[in-house]
Design an enzyme around this catalytic site. Structure first.
Site, short mmCIF file in Angstrom:
data_model
loop_
_atom_site.label_atom_id
_atom_site.label_comp_id
_atom_site.label_asym_id
_atom_site.label_seq_id
_atom_site.Cartn_x
_atom_site.Cartn_y
_atom_site.Cartn_z
N CYS A 1 3.69 -5.89 4.30
CA CYS A 1 2.55 -5.08 3.87
C CYS A 1 2.59 -3.69 4.48
O CYS A 1 2.12 -2.72 3.87
CB CYS A 1 1.24 -5.79 4.20
SG CYS A 1 1.12 -6.34 5.92
N LYS B 1 -5.17 -22.48 4.12
CA LYS B 1 -4.60 -22.65 2.78
C LYS B 1 -3.37 -21.75 2.71
O LYS B 1 -3.46 -20.56 2.49
CB LYS B 1 -5.62 -22.26 1.72
CG LYS B 1 -5.48 -23.01 0.39
CD LYS B 1 -4.18 -22.72 -0.37
CE LYS B 1 -4.22 -21.37 -1.01
NZ LYS B 1 -2.99 -21.09 -1.83
N GLU C 1 2.32 -0.27 -4.46
CA GLU C 1 3.08 -1.13 -3.55
C GLU C 1 4.12 -1.92 -4.34
O GLU C 1 3.77 -2.74 -5.20
CB GLU C 1 2.15 -2.08 -2.81
CG GLU C 1 2.85 -2.90 -1.74
CD GLU C 1 1.88 -3.80 -0.99
OE1 GLU C 1 2.08 -3.99 0.23
OE2 GLU C 1 0.94 -4.32 -1.61
N GLU D 1 -6.82 -8.21 5.09
CA GLU D 1 -5.63 -7.41 5.41
C GLU D 1 -4.80 -7.38 4.16
O GLU D 1 -4.20 -8.38 3.77
CB GLU D 1 -4.88 -8.02 6.60
CG GLU D 1 -3.87 -7.08 7.23
CD GLU D 1 -2.46 -7.29 6.71
OE1 GLU D 1 -2.05 -6.52 5.83
OE2 GLU D 1 -1.79 -8.21 7.19
#
Length: 849
Positions: free
Chosen positions: A329, A221, A426, A295
């Site tokens: 990331c 997906k 973040e 992750e």
């Protein structure tokens, strides 16, 4: 024809956009002298004609890719895929429904048995063919990825696509070796891969390659706004001869990711994305029996010491934070600078930032493309403005920023506190935050002062310093004098709220297989899980016990040699026997209902004390040599062996089993301690053969402070089987022994005291298993939780663990046969007892011809 014309017009506008701006001389008037005076890069666009042809062949409208066929459901709605730099609509993709997800999973399930039944060699050939075909279509994949995502063509061409091919080559080897290297493991079944928008092609390969190598089938997906490269990849796999149903792609909204994860025929969910979504997935699937790897986000430190080559470190910063526009990331978004090089380093960095180039992603001369969409631009802007309002100094690179597209300039923020939002949250954009430090100790404290733990880099010419600090950093990957290096042979993944599981390397294979000896468990609970489903049992405190004297006297005589004494056992915390905080006890009965003894009924305060003890003991215990830990484990085994008759009687009194059965349990417990003592100095890690000219190590670090809840079967052997692998790998443990038969564990207090076990390494809390487990799994300093109990308790542990994304290992209500070596010991336990850390150290002092 109309589509082709539109593409040509787009290409023309692109060329116009990247021509010299009006304040410079026009391209047609340039002379050689002008070029030397200007020293500017001219436009170098990558041709998009191959992409245009592919899009046109599909009429710029794509369905799902299921069973190696394009599927467009009747009445389906479509979503445009646009280029972030220009807003140009590249194509439309179908907006899938729940029924489409069901169809894709059904195709994958139907294909899985035959795919897993292929010989290792044949599966390896399929993966090899995928790698070859990816290379054959390298340019098309790179151009599409660049246009759909907005990243510079240089990054898609030189990083994303080569790594995609590398993963399939590498895992083709693992497919061929599975029967030899992973004899006791088997595929999990159908894997759901939920892919992010920042590296839609590369991360797809990170999930699909190991899944296929281990004999699984997949349903992918992709992210809602970067779907096209996944569809092209699926088509390439069909061209390469991959059987129908092995790889399926469903395009749909973000909600479809949850539908896919919830599907009962999905056995494993592999997710890369934000921490909030990962936390939601962890909770939805709690107790389902499905494997999950996450992750998630990061706030990676980039640590520069005064011993570093500052010019190299500046270039490293540019790569660390401005690659892919900072939408990475593991971006090095926290710059930690030793204070005596603060000013000169920042001066060099600002000058370098002013040379960066923003522009159309297909221009081979640019350094940064646009952010993925306007919402991401708005999010980045909000963080920067918040920092400015709090008194931070914001520096934007003094460069040309295109007016069309979601372009954000390279940014540096200074004069911030460690608690500022821009420091610990973040941002996911081209924004670097800088803080000073005085010495290595302060650098490590600042670096580890984060909820995340995905990656870090150290910049110094002092290799001894780099080697030591790489072990102290709480990060899944540590680079020395480089950043953002990846390879299929090295696992990538995080600690803490950066998720769990690994992509790549041998360590990543365990995410896609299961032990053959353990059946697939699917508890009959309601899913997805909601907060109201989480109910913990709270038994009433103990009352005076009813004591049948006929049985009690016999028990006390057999163990103590007297008719009756008070046998209330204490808890074991910080190397000492302690009274419980609340002063309650829990009676322990034999199978006939006779009172054997009473044990402490531990509460939240006892848990806090035990965790504090383990937390203090862990640094010293983990730092001890593996040989020393092995010796202590051997001592425990020797002392247990000397008291084997006593422990045999204790087991028999509690369980009512035969003498032979109890003797076998004690004998097996000693054997198991010897087994793990042997592994103490043989599971520290390996050197991995990556593409780096240097050394890449996979280090098996301890998990840290681990909570363990034991089941009622085999009260001594189950206890030993769970604590021994944790002990030898450097963890500190808070263990809840068998709720009904805890006296073997309390008898071990003296064994531990006489076996040189340091205080705080093993802590034992007796009482009601699930009540103590609740307090353990909620404690933020408990870094992992092992639970062997009920299906409901397993669900509760996995759900609550999402608070800080602690690692869990639960049995989903399945009772292991601890006497069976295939179920009670082995590699599965060592994998769960350790955290894999990749450390990359380059060479470069000598040059050989």
């Amino acid at each position: 024809m109309a589509a082709s014309s539109a593409a040509n017009n787009s290409n023309a506008s692109f060329r116009s956009e990247i021509s010299f701006t009006k304040d410079t001389i026009s391209e047609k008037d340039l002379t050689v002298g002008d070029i030397f005076d200007e020293l500017r890069y001219g436009p170098a666009p990558e041709e998009a004609n191959g992409l245009t042809a592919w899009l046109d062949e599909h009429n710029r409208r794509f369905g799902h890719f299921i069973n190696n066929e394009w599927v467009i459901p009747s009445g389906a709605k479509f979503k445009p895929s646009t280029c972030p730099a220009t807003g140009e609509v590249l194509a439309e993709t179908v907006e899938g429904s729940d029924a489409d997800v069901v169809a894709a999973v059904a195709a994958a399930k139907a294909a899985q048995v035959s795919w897993a039944a292929l010989s290792p060699h044949v599966r390896a050939k399929h993966l090899y063919a995928i790698a070859r075909h990816v290379q054959k279509h390298h340019r098309l994949l790179a151009v599409l990825e660049s246009m759909d995502n907005g990243k510079p063509i240089r990054e898609a061409r030189d990083l994303d696509v080569p790594l995609l091919a590398r993963h399939f080559y590498h895992h083709a080897g693992w497919a061929a070796l599975m029967a030899e290297e992973l004899k006791e493991w088997e595929p999990v079944g159908v894997v759901a891969g939920i892919i992010p928008w920042n590296f839609p092609l590369m991360i797809l390969g990170w999930k699909v390659a190991p899944a296929l190598a281990m004999g699984n089938t997949v349903v992918i997906k992709p992210a809602s706004n970067t779907r096209l490269s996944a569809l092209l990849f699926a088509e390439i796999c069909a061209e390469a001869g991959v059987p129908a149903g092995v790889i399926n792609v469903v395009t749909a909204s973000g909600r479809a990711g949850s539908v896919l994860a919830d599907h009962p025929d999905v056995d494993k969910v592999a997710f890369t994305g934000s921490t909030p979504i990962g936390r939601d997935l962890r909770r939805r699937l709690a107790g389902s029996g499905k494997k999950i790897s996450l992750e998630l986000g990061g706030k990676s430190p980039f640590i520069v010491f005064d011993s570093a080559d500052l010019d190299s470190a500046v270039e490293g910063v540019i790569d660390a934070i401005y690659t892919n526009g900072g939408q990475v990331c593991c971006a090095g978004s926290r710059l930690l600078l030793q204070e005596n090089v603060w000013e000169p380093f920042l001066a060099k960095l600002r000058r370098r930032m002013n040379t960066l180039r923003l522009g159309h992603p297909l221009d081979k001369c640019i350094d940064m493309g646009p952010l993925v969409d306007q919402s991401q631009f708005d999010s980045v802007s909000a963080y920067v403005e918040q920092a400015r309002s709090e008194g931070a100094v914001v520096f934007h690179a003094n460069i040309h920023v295109p007016e069309v597209g979601s372009f954000y300039p390279p940014t540096l923020i200074t004069n911030v506190a460690p608690v500022s939002a821009c420091v610990h949250e973040e941002i996911f954009g081209p924004v670097l935050v800088a803080l000073p430090f005085r010495d290595p100790e302060e650098a490590i404290k600042l670096a580890n002062n984060s909820n995340f733990g995905l990656a870090a880099s150290l910049w110094t010419e002092n290799t001894a310093l780099a080697a030591e600090l790489s072990l102290k950093l709480k990060a899944g990957t540590v680079w020395v004098n480089r950043h953002n290096a990846f390879d299929a042979a090295s696992g990538f993944g995080g600690f803490r709220e950066s998720g769990f599981g690994r992509d790549g390397g041998r360590e990543g294979l365990f995410e896609y297989c299961k032990p053959k000896a353990i059946p697939k468990v699917r508890p009959g609970l309601s899913f997805p899980v909601e907060e109201k489903d989480i109910q913990w049992p709270y038994p009433a405190p103990s009352r005076p016990a009813q004591i049948p004297s006929s049985t009690t006297g016999a028990v006390d005589r057999s163990i103590l040699g007297v008719d009756r004494v008070d046998r209330t056992q204490k808890i074991f915390v910080n190397g000492k026997q302690c009274r419980p905080d609340q002063g309650y006890s829990k009676p322990i009965y034999n199978p006939d209902g006779g009172l054997i003894s009473e044990v402490a009924d531990s509460n939240r305060k006892d848990v806090r004390d035990a965790v504090e003890s383990a937390w203090k003991a862990h640094p010293g215990w983990a730092k001890r040599s593996a040989h020393n830990r092995a010796q202590i484990c051997y001592f425990i085994a020797e002392n247990l062996m000397r008291r084997s008759e006593e422990f045999t009687q204790r087991i028999q009194v509690q369980t009512g089993r035969s003498t032979e059965s109890c003797e076998e349990e004690v004998r097996k417990s000693v054997e198991r301690l010897f087994f793990y003592a042997a592994y103490a100095d043989k599971y520290g890690g390996i050197v991995q053969e990556t593409t780096l000219y240097g050394v890449t190590m996979s280090i098996n670090e301890s998990r840290g402070v681990v909570g363990v809840a034991c089941d009622n079967e085999f009260p001594l052997l189950g206890f030993v089987s769970l604590i021994a692998p944790l002990l030898v790998r450097g963890n500190c443990i808070i263990v809840v022994p068998s709720e009904d038969h805890p006296l073997c564990a309390t008898d071990l207090y003296q064994v531990f005291e006489t076996s040189d076990v340091p205080a705080g390494v093993i802590n034992i809390l007796t009482g009601f298993r699930d009540k103590i487990t609740k307090h353990l799994v909620e404690h933020y300093q408990v870094e992992a939780m092992w639970y062997f109990g009920s299906a409901e308790g397993s669900r509760n542990v996995e759900y609550v663990s999402a608070l800080n994304m602690k690692r869990t290992w639960v049995n989903f209500g399945y009772s292991r046969n601890w006497l069976d070596d295939a179920q009670g010991q082995g590699q599965e336990f060592l994998v769960q007892a350790t955290e894999s850390k990749a450390v990359w150290i380059p060479f470069g002092e000598m040059r050989f011809s």
